[in-house]
Design an enzyme around this catalytic site. Sequence first.
Site, PDB file in Angstrom:
ATOM      1  CE  LYS A 151      -0.813  -0.332   5.011  1.00 39.58           C
ATOM      2  NZ  LYS A 151       0.017   0.802   5.390  1.00 39.58           N
ATOM      3  CB  THR A 152       4.019   2.262   1.721  1.00 38.31           C
ATOM      4  OG1 THR A 152       3.477   1.999   3.017  1.00 38.31           O
ATOM      5  CG2 THR A 152       4.878   3.513   1.779  1.00 38.31           C
ATOM      6  CG  ASP A 169      -0.617   4.457   4.923  1.00 37.35           C
ATOM      7  OD1 ASP A 169      -1.301   3.462   4.633  1.00 37.35           O
ATOM      8  OD2 ASP A 169       0.590   4.388   5.217  1.00 37.35           O
ATOM      9  CD  GLU A 170      -1.553   1.623   8.483  1.00 30.10           C
ATOM     10  OE1 GLU A 170      -2.586   0.934   8.560  1.00 30.10           O
ATOM     11  OE2 GLU A 170      -0.408   1.133   8.446  1.00 30.10           O
ATOM     12  CD  GLN A 174      -2.701  -4.751   8.647  1.00 29.84           C
ATOM     13  OE1 GLN A 174      -1.649  -4.520   9.226  1.00 29.84           O
ATOM     14  NE2 GLN A 174      -2.820  -4.660   7.332  1.00 29.84           N
ATOM     15  NE  ARG A 203       2.514  -6.504  11.303  1.00 31.09           N
ATOM     16  CZ  ARG A 203       2.093  -5.867  10.213  1.00 31.09           C
ATOM     17  NH1 ARG A 203       2.814  -4.904   9.699  1.00 31.09           N
ATOM     18  NH2 ARG A 203       0.965  -6.202   9.627  1.00 31.09           N
TER      19      ARG A 203
END
Length: 723
Positions: A34-35, A218-219, A249, A591
């Site tokens: 996504k980044t 983002d997020e 998340q 992670r």
Amino acid sequence: MNSFDISSLNDEQQKALLQTEGAVLVTAGAGSGKTRLLTHRIAFLISKGVDPFNILAITFTNKATREMLERVEKMCDDGDKVWISTFHSMCAKILRMEIERLGYSRSFTIYAEDDSEKVVKEILNEMSLAEDKWKRNVLFHLSNWKNTATTLSEYEEAMHDVVDIKKIVKIMAEYENRLKKNNALDFDDLLIKTLQLFKQNDDVLYKYANRFRYILVDEFQDTNTVQYELLKALASVHGNIFVVGDEDQCIYSWRGANFKNIFMLKKDFPDVKIFKLERNYRSSKSILDRANKLIANNSSRYDKKLWTEKAEGDAPVIYNALDERDEALFVASKIENMLRLGAKPSDFAILMRLNALTRNLEEALLSYNIPHKIYGGFKFYERAEIKNVISYLRLFVNPDDDVAFLRVINFPKRGIGDSAIKKLKDLAGGQSLLKTVLSDELSLDSQLRNKLRSFVETYKFLSDLSIKPDDFVCEVIDKFKLRDAYDFKTEDGLNKIMNLSAFEAGVKEYVKLNENATLSDYLENITLTTDADAIGEEGFVTIATVHAVKGLEFKYVFIIGLEEGIFPISRSNSSDDLEEERRLMYVAVTRAEEKVFLTHCTKRFLYGKTSYQIPSRFCKELGFYDFKPFKISENRDALDGFGFNNSKNNFDFKTQVFENKSQISAKYDVSKYKEMQKVRHPKFGEGVIEKISSDGLVADINFVGFGIKSLMLEIAPLTILED
């Protein structure tokens, strides 16, 4: 340089990127790039002629902000002109320019949590209310109220059934008055005051909403009500809002985050286009299979399933330790073995639900000389000696800051006690305490005036200086004689003096990187810095809560304390709470790039007592144990097997720890160690081996000043001392 090639993106990423107009929602699974998508979208817009000045990108950590900015600057000209920041930094920047509309000055101070607590404690003291009964309640409702985007009276009405809500609201109202008098905002105010600014000033809202033709977030699943309202307001002119989020998340509901904002976007922007990113670039197939199996147990989510073209990889390992000491020993031995095979300390993260589980881990890693850092503990800027310097500096930026004044007026000691403070408050009236003591017309008795003379003269001298922020900080520390307050002959005093030097070095580094920065800019920067910005440093194993590592990745991840009541935590009573705990576990597992290690204990000492434990239900949901959680019996016999049907997974401790025993033993001879032998350890110093286990693998060593430590001789960094 602005020509742009999108061929490096996968098909779904390209489809989302090319939808440049209108509202776009990208549900992006963990590790799905996504980044990369966000930075490429910014570069794509600029390549199509969009002025970088008209692009706003919002992230959730300063670290993510820096990474995104660095990527954008490499990809296109004028990338540094894109406004990339966290929500709080964006709001602080807007308020620095516009807050006078709300009756504050631009030099406002941003209060950290302990500053807010001091204001509340002062109010409670004046109202003769017991701190232990009221403080936590008031602080909870303050943050809760500010995250609802309602007025105080509306909040009181909504909370009418809460005991003592009228008195709590009265305290909250006084808290707000004190902050305004001090020309200060707390963290929540940065958001709520910006929203208030927009609601009360159409021209200010239009100025920013018209500027930002393209907004990227983002997020998005971590946005709270106020943040969502801010985004809606900023998108009110052009309507081009591109949000990337993953409801799987969302782990911050306790601080107001609402993953349902993902669903609200469809309501507020009916023509929103939705794309799913399910390809994972981070984790092996075996890790993703377990993660998908786990999160499928949640119902409040979009249906998506992560997949990867990476290899199957090593299967996750689950380990049933006897107790927390054995658990820590298992983790330390695994890391030590992998370090010997070429891994780096920064490849590892040890994650947990509760900070309370760190003690045994730290001791085990120290015992085997494994470099590590614990995050979420005592931070540098929270140290008393550093907070004292910061408070002095705040007074030069905001002379109305009474909290900063009260912290430093008797540091170093000037003989200014409670009676003198009361006298100053009486004389001040509605004026700030600093302005009161600086006043030439102040009617003080000669004794108090003499006590204040040095402070006043030094403050006035420094106020007249026109030098760079880093030089000014050094002058403040020097002229107020802050180093002299500590005894350099003691270890504690020397550490504090060294911390002051480290602070000076930090300011110099900041000024070097930000040539035109002011002292106010620096103070704002360190106030908005979070612990997450330092996690994953080279040369150290990371020990942290799962919340702290959101958005990060490591080659090898250990998730410890997988027991009912710990993970999921005991207060998870509702289905919503349990789903959030499951999302937290999903974040922990995803992670990892190459391997996951899971641990739980048969018994654990926690909160002052030893209890037999039941493995977390997440163990079963990850595909390990087939059991049903049940209430722990006082009878140990009733716990045998923990109700496992798959008993082969519940393996013996020594078998697991020493699974590579033959290889290690061939390389490291432990027969050289004898009882009563003197040895040296890099952390514990000199000691004597008092006992060696029958298999020759573990020794009890009595270290001077540390007592007896039980260490595995195969991996303990010991040097034999000659008699």
